[in-house]
Design an enzyme around this catalytic site. Structure first.
Site, PDB file in Angstrom:
ATOM      1  N   HIS A   1       0.823  -1.207   0.000  1.00 23.17           N
ATOM      2  CA  HIS A   1       0.000   0.000   0.000  1.00 23.17           C
ATOM      3  C   HIS A   1       0.859   1.260   0.000  1.00 23.17           C
ATOM      4  O   HIS A   1       0.582   2.211  -0.726  1.00 23.17           O
ATOM      5  CB  HIS A   1      -0.929  -0.008   1.220  1.00 23.17           C
ATOM      6  CG  HIS A   1      -1.967   1.064   1.173  1.00 23.17           C
ATOM      7  ND1 HIS A   1      -2.958   1.088   0.229  1.00 23.17           N
ATOM      8  CD2 HIS A   1      -2.147   2.150   1.958  1.00 23.17           C
ATOM      9  CE1 HIS A   1      -3.731   2.141   0.438  1.00 23.17           C
ATOM     10  NE2 HIS A   1      -3.258   2.811   1.476  1.00 23.17           N
TER      11      HIS A   1
ATOM     12  N   HIS B   1     -10.813   3.036  -1.281  1.00 26.23           N
ATOM     13  CA  HIS B   1     -10.962   2.820   0.159  1.00 26.23           C
ATOM     14  C   HIS B   1     -11.806   1.570   0.356  1.00 26.23           C
ATOM     15  O   HIS B   1     -12.812   1.575   1.070  1.00 26.23           O
ATOM     16  CB  HIS B   1     -11.582   4.049   0.835  1.00 26.23           C
ATOM     17  CG  HIS B   1     -10.840   4.477   2.065  1.00 26.23           C
ATOM     18  ND1 HIS B   1     -11.448   4.997   3.173  1.00 26.23           N
ATOM     19  CD2 HIS B   1      -9.512   4.442   2.352  1.00 26.23           C
ATOM     20  CE1 HIS B   1     -10.538   5.277   4.082  1.00 26.23           C
ATOM     21  NE2 HIS B   1      -9.361   4.949   3.607  1.00 26.23           N
TER      22      HIS B   1
END
Ligand code: ADP
Ligand code: MG
Lengths: 84, 747, 234, 84
Positions: free
Chosen positions: B51, B97
């Site tokens: 990430h 998200h």
């Protein structure tokens, strides 16, 4: 007829933006002594379930399944006049 | 001073628990020249996670074209920037998200919007539009309805409160996303070239400040644990880390940040997003080739008893890290105070290239900045196509099965399929008119927002088709870019550049990695051909649940410009106007909506991409729009000609109808439902038909009269019969509201 | 209009987000000079009329407008309004005016329980206010609505008095001018979209005339509200 | 430190759409016996005012001025553990 009150609040530790903003507003209105303010929900209703234990079981289930969001909220409830 | 080494020594167990491999750990020791402390280990595990560190994707992303005369800022900053003339630039980025939204849909979606807004306004741009690209499982599942409702509420409440219009997006429902919904948000901002600001720490000696909310235990390990692991049943465990969004504070941050940048008070400013203080401080230092020192005891806390580790890794929302010359401190504090925002000096920029974290007078971390940002391990491998591909591609239904399909029943089923049905239920919950600049609102092929002070508008769209990418990643990737460009063409706009959000499963699995590599190839080919460089983007891996990986889903956010005087808007024209089909006849049913919704199958190859045809089509339609020869238009996509014709009709006043003609001898099912690309329906006045046809032919495009608008609200296909428009429209408009009245389940 | 432009104040609270839209709308009327008014100030800078713009002052936390109503600037706005000077509240501005007691009633959560954002037909019910004098009584206009708490409510007697005194200024209707369940976006009592005080100088409405200033964005029906505002201020 | 709880609810007679929707949802989950469900607010905080009467006066003022809107809401409060 059981009178039910459910109290729901964000879990401790989670940010409560509404509570923080409201606390500031109260302060600027001259209420300096306010701390740890949290804004939650108060749900009241009547439940047609004479049996105390059954009513309690049902209310708990309502809270867990629908009224509260278990991920971010915690709840308490009170049946008739008994303490939370 | 005591040092990190004072912490108890790191064990093999710690290394594994932090998701680091033994060889990655050896590399850390090598870079430090010693064993790391526990806090340092946590920091590496975050910064080297996919990430934050892009360890699997970086090398492949390099294949994407990122340059062009229009590009002012490519990937690498918080968002990309593209010139739109008049000394103005458009700044945009899309971000996912997904896992936070799976865990807590309302807050997950809301904080996703908050994060992408900050990425744009930290560049110095005022956000002027939001778009959202959503994927959910089958709406018949009560939990999916719960996720859908709350994600939409979360996106809406946040953007509505901050005052940025949500002008477009897409929603797809497919069982492939049941365990793992996708929530991608795109923000678009505008600025004057000279206002373009970076997130660099600037010169050594600068002071470092935290602006905005206090730091709590929110989302500790959110970025690495949530975004770099699969969602299993233990996801419940990550729940206490849920972040709560505060759009009101975000709005104050937005105004304060833009004012600070306009006043030239700061040298760099960055959102404290994933991995919070750790990534923002190390990345700012890295961009400046400097070092940075931060005292965690100075960081304002929301909760007592937080450790340095927690402060470093907290993902509390609505916080900014600022680097500024200390002489500007009074002005910085004055602006912060006017917007009622706490602002605290927490450290300084140094010249030793070290990321140093102190707690009072003890050193907690001492790591070369590059070790965190540049030395991230990169994994590249060559893998073969997974077994499923050949099988799926071969699994086309036999012709008899297709011939047996009743066209009207199929059209009705498609119009009532949640993926194709009107998304009004969604966008009526989004303020899409704030800023009083929305020229084409949700419902148009692309949104148009005017660029204040000019006679031009920005045309915006997000598109992606995971089913196509699943069946053929390379083709699917290219088709996503092509469809986005087609949507812009359908409103008369010229594409400038794209942002992407690459949603895939676990890249450590060969099959997923192959999908990723192939999809990027397809996207790159299309971006080259359509001259739309990638200026920003985001990778979201590990989108898997106990049910396996999602469909590989790259979503493309495309930005273009349009001359407002010549924009093509929906619903123009009336009875007697002709409907021309610009582009070839439909024939291709592979991986189509028809197979999915009618036969319940995801099978076959998606249509071929003819990027040159797409380009010619765009040029031709823009030329026609410029000459005001087109009254309205709609591109062909999900459901092919029949669905496009119906949607085109529904954009017109209730009294209007449409006759749709099939070429003689054409196979009705293929012609009505084929999803071949490079096609747009054009509504033109009869007397313009000759010139429009000629101009399209000049561009080497096939064209035919596909029908006409009529004065009676009927949808007619000569030879096949007709249906009252209200009946079809009720299916299209009514499906989602009706389903969303059914009960839901939060689990 | 000749002479020096008339200064008209646009109040900014923390969380106001239609301030620029209103500032531009006011400024687009020849003869006006929009002036920012900051919530922490107590000085009205000599403005001749005031607009409370839409948005989410203080995040609409607790209740829309509840906290903003206590800002320092509001004491001055209230004095200004009670002196009979023109005050226009749009969306969140309307909510603030009711919380401040300058207009009767309250705005509750939409009955649909969701935010509603759409173009909305309105019927002009009164042209007796300065803000609506350039409309025809019964005329239909289209302004966007975009709110989560626009459900107007007041005691029945209050509603009756508003009707009797012609203080219901805008009503939600459909394209044909009829009030139906569908044409009412939020459940407001008697489909009330906007009301005025007894003098007509204070107007509050949920829909956005400030977003209906140009056919390019769907409607220019709002222009006349701001022209009336200028004349009332001049 | 006085612990304060404030309870706010829509006035009786006022429609409470949120309450109705919740009641329906509960019913469809099989909780038939629920009636008169209302959704209100529950605000909790600490008040730095040792003197009981003074604290009570202050809380009442907070409610009347800011926490509740008299046009549509009514409030109750409780200081420390005493009954509402
Ligand atoms: N989640 C969403 N948010 C905002 N607008 C949306 C959303 N989903 C769909 N829309 C709007 O609905 C319209 C149709 O969407 P879609 O079917 O994806 O268009 P297309 O097939 O032309 O790409 C578009 O105007 C799109 O912007
Ligand atoms: Mg389209």
């Amino acid at each position: 007829m059981t009178r039910v009150e459910v109290f729901i609040q964000l879990k401790p530790g989670l940010l409560d933006p509404q509570g923080e903003t409201l606390a500031h507003a109260l302060e600027s209105l001259g209420h300096e002594g306010v701390t740890e303010l949290r804004v939650g929900k108060w749900i009241t209703f009547r439940l047609d379930e004479p049996d105390r234990t059954a009513a309690e079981r049902e209310v708990r289930e309502m809270c867990e399944r629908l009224l509260a969001n278990p991920v971010i909220e915690r709840f308490q409830y009170r049946l008739d006049g008994d303490g939370p | 001073m005591t040092t990190a080494l004072a912490e108890r020594p790191v064990t093999e167990g710690d290394v594994a628990a932090h998701g680091l491999t033994p060889s990655e750990y050896e590399r850390i020791v090598e870079l430090l020249g010693r064993e790391p402390g526990l806090t340092e280990l946590g920091v590496f595990s975050l910064m080297w996670s996919e990430h934050c560190g892009y360890k699997y994707s970086r090398a492949r992303l390099a294949e994407l074209p990122t340059e062009g005369p229009q590009v002012l800022q490519g990937p690498g900053e918080n968002a990309g920037a593209v010139d739109v003339g008049d000394g103005l630039a458009v700044v945009f980025k899309m971000e996912s998200h997904n896992h936070p939204s799976a865990v807590e849909p309302y807050q997950g979606a809301a904080t996703g919007v908050g994060g992408i807004l900050r990425d744009v306004f930290t560049m110095g741009a005022r956000p002027i539009a939001l778009l959202d690209s959503l994927r959910f499982g089958d709406l018949d599942d009560p939990h999916v309805r719960y996720l859908f409702r709350n994600v939409v509420r979360g996106v809406g409440d946040y953007g509505n409160c901050v005052g940025v219009p949500t002008v477009g997006g897409e929603v797809v429902f497919d069982d492939a996303y049941r365990g793992n919904p996708l929530v991608n948000a795109m923000c678009v901002g505008i600025l004057r070239h000279e206002e373009l600001t970076g997130a660099s720490a600037g010169d050594p000696g600068n002071a470092v400040y935290v602006l905005g909310s206090a730091t709590g235990r929110d989302g500790i390990h959110g970025a690495s644990l949530l975004a770099s692991t699969e969602l299993g049943d233990d996801t419940v465990e990550s729940r206490p880390t849920v972040q709560v969004g505060d759009p009101f504070t975000e709005k104050l941050l937005l105004e304060a940040t833009l004012e600070l940048i306009a006043r030239d008070v700061v040298s760099g400013i960055q959102d404290m997003g994933a991995a919070g203080l750790t990534s923002s401080s190390s990345e700012m230092a890295s961009r400046a080739g400097a070092g940075i020192e931060i005292d965690v005891t100075r960081v304002p806390r929301r909760e007592p008893g937080m450790t340095a580790y927690e402060v470093l890794l907290s993902e509390s929302q609505e916080r900014m890290l600022i680097s500024a010359d200390a002489v500007n401190e009074p002005e910085l504090m004055e602006v912060a105070a006017r917007w009622d925002l706490p602002c605290t000096r927490v450290g300084r920029v140094t010249d030793d290239g070290v990321w140093r974290i102190v707690e009072g007078d003890s050193v907690v971390c001492e790591i070369p900045v590059r070790a965190l940002t540049e030395e991230v391990p990169r994994y590249v491998r060559e893998v073969d196509p997974p077994a499923y591909v050949a099988a799926v591609q071969a699994a086309m239904p036999d012709p008899a099965e297709l011939a047996a399909i009743d066209p009207w029943a199929a059209l009705e089923t498609l119009l009532a399929a949640p993926t194709i049905a009107s998304k009004r239920w969604v966008w009526e919950q989004y303020d899409h008119t704030v800023r009083a600049s929305t020229v084409a609102a949700p419902g148009a092929d692309a949104a148009i927002v005017r660029i204040r002070g000019t006679d031009r508008g920005l045309a915006l769209v997000v598109d992606g088709n995971g089913r196509w990418v699943y069946c053929d990643p390379r083709r699917g990737g290219a088709l996503a870019v092509a469809e986005a460009a087609r949507n812009l063409a359908a409103v008369g706009a010229r594409p400038l550049a794209i942002t992407d959000c690459l949603n895939f499963g676990n890249p450590e699995k060969d099959g997923v990695y192959w999908q990723f590599v192939e999809a990027i190839r397809g996207i790159a080919e299309a971006c080259h051909a359509l001259d739309t460089p990638v200026v920003s983007g985001n990778v979201s891996f590990y989108n898997e649940s106990s049910r396996g990986a999602i469909h590989p889903t790259p979503t493309i956010g495309m930005v273009g410009v349009v001359d407002l005087e010549h924009a093509i808007l929906p619903g123009r024209g009336g009875p007697g106007d002709l409907v021309l089909l610009a582009g070839a006849e439909g024939t291709h049913l592979g991986a189509s909506s028809l197979l999915r919704e009618i036969l319940g199958r995801t099978a076959g190859l998606p249509p071929e991409v003819d990027l040159q045809a797409e380009r010619r089509l765009g040029d031709a339609v823009r030329e026609l729009a410029g000459a005001d020869l087109v009254r309205s238009a709609h591109d062909l996509s999900d459901g092919g000609l029949s669905v496009a014709a119906a949607e085109l009709l529904f954009a017109h006043p209730a009294g209007i109808g449409l006759d749709l003609e099939l070429p003689s001898g054409a196979d009705p099912v293929k012609t009505l439902f084929g999803e071949d690309g490079a096609r747009i329906l054009l509504v033109v006045a009869p007397e313009r038909e000759a010139v429009v046809t000629r101009r399209l032919s000049d561009h080497g495009l096939p064209v035919r009269i596909a029908g006409r608008l009529t004065g009676t609200p009927v949808f007619r296909v000569p030879g096949l019969g007709e249906r009252p428009r209200p009946d079809l429209e009720a299916l299209w408009e009514g499906t989602i509201p009706r389903i969303m009245q059914r009960t839901e389940s939060s689990r | 209009m000749t002479g020096t432009p008339v200064p008209i104040g646009v109040v900014r609270f923390p969380g106001t987000n239609c301030d620029q839209d209103v500032f531009d709308a006011v400024g687009s009327v020849p003869g006006t000079r929009p002036v920012w008014l900051w919530h922490k100030d107590r000085d009205l800078a000599g403005v001749r009329a005031i607009v409370l713009a839409g948005g989410f002052a203080y995040g609409d936390y607790l209740r829309a407008g509840a906290i903003a109503r206590f800002s320092p600037i509001m004491e001055e706005v209230i004095r200004f309004a009670e002196a009979g000077r023109p005050v226009l509240g749009i969306c969140n501005g309307f909510q603030i005016l009711t919380e401040a007691g300058l207009l009767p009633g309250a705005l509750m959560r939409n009955d649909r329980l969701t935010f509603i954002s759409r173009p909305q037909w309105l019927r002009i019910e009164s042209t007796a206010t300065p803000f609506t004098r350039h409309y025809r009584s019964g005329e239909r206009v289209r302004f966007p609505v975009a709110h989560g708490e626009g459900n107007y409510i007041a005691e029945p007697e209050v509603l009756d008095r508003l009707e009797a005194e012609g203080r219901v200024v805008f009503r939600y209707v459909d394209a044909a001018g009829a009030t139906t369940k569908e044409s009412n976006p939020n459940g407001s009592a008697r489909a009330i979209a906007g009301i005025a005080d007894a003098t007509g100088n204070i107007l509050g409405l949920m829909p956005h005339p400030d977003r209906a200033m140009d056919a390019l964005v769907g409607s220019d029906d709002g222009v006349r509200v701001f022209r009336g505002l200028l004349e009332a201020a001049a």
